[in-house]
Design a protein around this motif. Structure first.
Motif, short mmCIF file in Angstrom:
data_model
loop_
_atom_site.label_atom_id
_atom_site.label_comp_id
_atom_site.label_asym_id
_atom_site.label_seq_id
_atom_site.Cartn_x
_atom_site.Cartn_y
_atom_site.Cartn_z
N VAL A 47 7.04 13.27 3.66
CA VAL A 47 6.52 12.36 4.45
C VAL A 47 7.37 10.96 4.62
O VAL A 47 7.58 10.56 5.54
CB VAL A 47 4.93 12.07 4.24
CG1 VAL A 47 4.41 10.84 4.68
CG2 VAL A 47 4.15 13.23 4.45
N LEU A 48 7.77 10.28 3.34
CA LEU A 48 8.71 9.20 3.27
C LEU A 48 9.91 9.41 4.18
O LEU A 48 10.17 8.48 4.70
CB LEU A 48 8.95 8.79 1.87
CG LEU A 48 7.52 8.04 1.12
CD1 LEU A 48 8.02 8.00 -0.37
CD2 LEU A 48 7.50 6.69 1.73
N THR A 72 13.51 15.06 -1.37
CA THR A 72 13.00 16.54 -0.50
C THR A 72 13.72 17.78 -0.76
O THR A 72 13.23 18.78 -1.07
CB THR A 72 12.63 16.10 0.93
OG1 THR A 72 11.83 15.22 1.13
CG2 THR A 72 11.91 17.42 1.49
N LEU A 73 15.24 17.52 -0.56
CA LEU A 73 15.86 18.96 -0.67
C LEU A 73 15.88 19.18 -2.14
O LEU A 73 15.87 20.29 -2.46
CB LEU A 73 17.38 18.37 -0.34
CG LEU A 73 17.68 18.07 1.17
CD1 LEU A 73 18.94 17.68 1.43
CD2 LEU A 73 17.34 19.27 1.90
N GLY A 126 0.81 -1.09 0.00
CA GLY A 126 -0.16 0.12 0.01
C GLY A 126 0.82 1.28 0.11
O GLY A 126 0.55 2.12 -0.69
N GLY A 127 1.85 1.33 0.84
CA GLY A 127 2.53 2.32 1.17
C GLY A 127 3.42 2.69 -0.21
O GLY A 127 3.67 3.77 -0.80
N THR A 157 7.01 17.39 -3.11
CA THR A 157 7.66 17.71 -1.60
C THR A 157 6.99 17.05 -0.71
O THR A 157 7.58 16.51 0.26
CB THR A 157 7.86 18.96 -1.93
OG1 THR A 157 8.34 19.64 -2.84
CG2 THR A 157 8.56 19.64 -0.57
N VAL A 158 5.59 17.10 -0.55
CA VAL A 158 4.85 16.48 0.51
C VAL A 158 5.18 15.00 0.46
O VAL A 158 5.61 14.40 1.50
CB VAL A 158 3.43 16.88 0.50
CG1 VAL A 158 2.85 16.03 1.63
CG2 VAL A 158 3.39 18.25 0.77
N CYS A 159 4.97 14.31 -0.29
CA CYS A 159 5.45 12.85 -0.54
C CYS A 159 6.86 12.69 -0.38
O CYS A 159 6.90 11.37 0.68
CB CYS A 159 5.08 12.25 -2.02
SG CYS A 159 3.50 12.28 -2.40
N ALA A 160 7.71 13.04 -0.55
CA ALA A 160 9.13 12.86 -0.39
C ALA A 160 9.34 13.10 1.19
O ALA A 160 10.12 12.40 1.81
CB ALA A 160 9.99 13.65 -1.28
#
Length: 119
Positions: A71-72, A100-101, A32-33, A66-69
């Motif tokens: 959170v991961l 994210t960076l 799922g993730g 950005t949000v996905c990265a």
């Protein structure tokens, strides 16, 4: 470098990792993730690519990436700190932190560079 050049392969890597985690260990959380986040990132990369083809930026796609990265990075970083397992938690946390960076840099510099129109 444009965000979609890294986002689509990053999403594919997460999808493959989620499927492998499910096949090897029967982990529905991995399925799922990994697949869910991977497909969301592939969609965001596709939206960004389509916007770029129209000589525009998709800030929605950049923020979603950005949000996905982020959170991961948080979730897998926490898992790595609890288990000290490099695979998959440490690797995914590290790659996600770098992504994210990269996304924050792209947002701060105005998105994808749109080349001047040649006539």
């Amino acid at each position: 470098m444009h965000d979609f050049c890294f986002t689509i392969p990053y999403g594919l890597l997460l999808v493959v990792g989620g499927v492998v985690g499910y096949v090897k260990r029967g982990s529905t959380a991995s399925l799922g993730g990994g697949v869910g986040t991977g497909l969301l990132l592939i969609l965001a990369g596709y939206l960004s690519l389509k916007a770029f083809e129209k000589r525009m930026n998709s800030y929605f796609a950049l923020i979603l990436e950005t949000v996905c990265a982020a959170v991961l990075t948080f979730v897998m970083g926490k898992r790595y700190m609890e288990t000290s397992k490099i695979m998959p938690a440490g690797v995914v946390a590290g790659i996600s932190a770098l992504m994210t960076l990269f996304y924050v840099y792209k947002i701060a510099t105005g998105g994808n560079h749109i080349p001047a129109k040649t006539e």
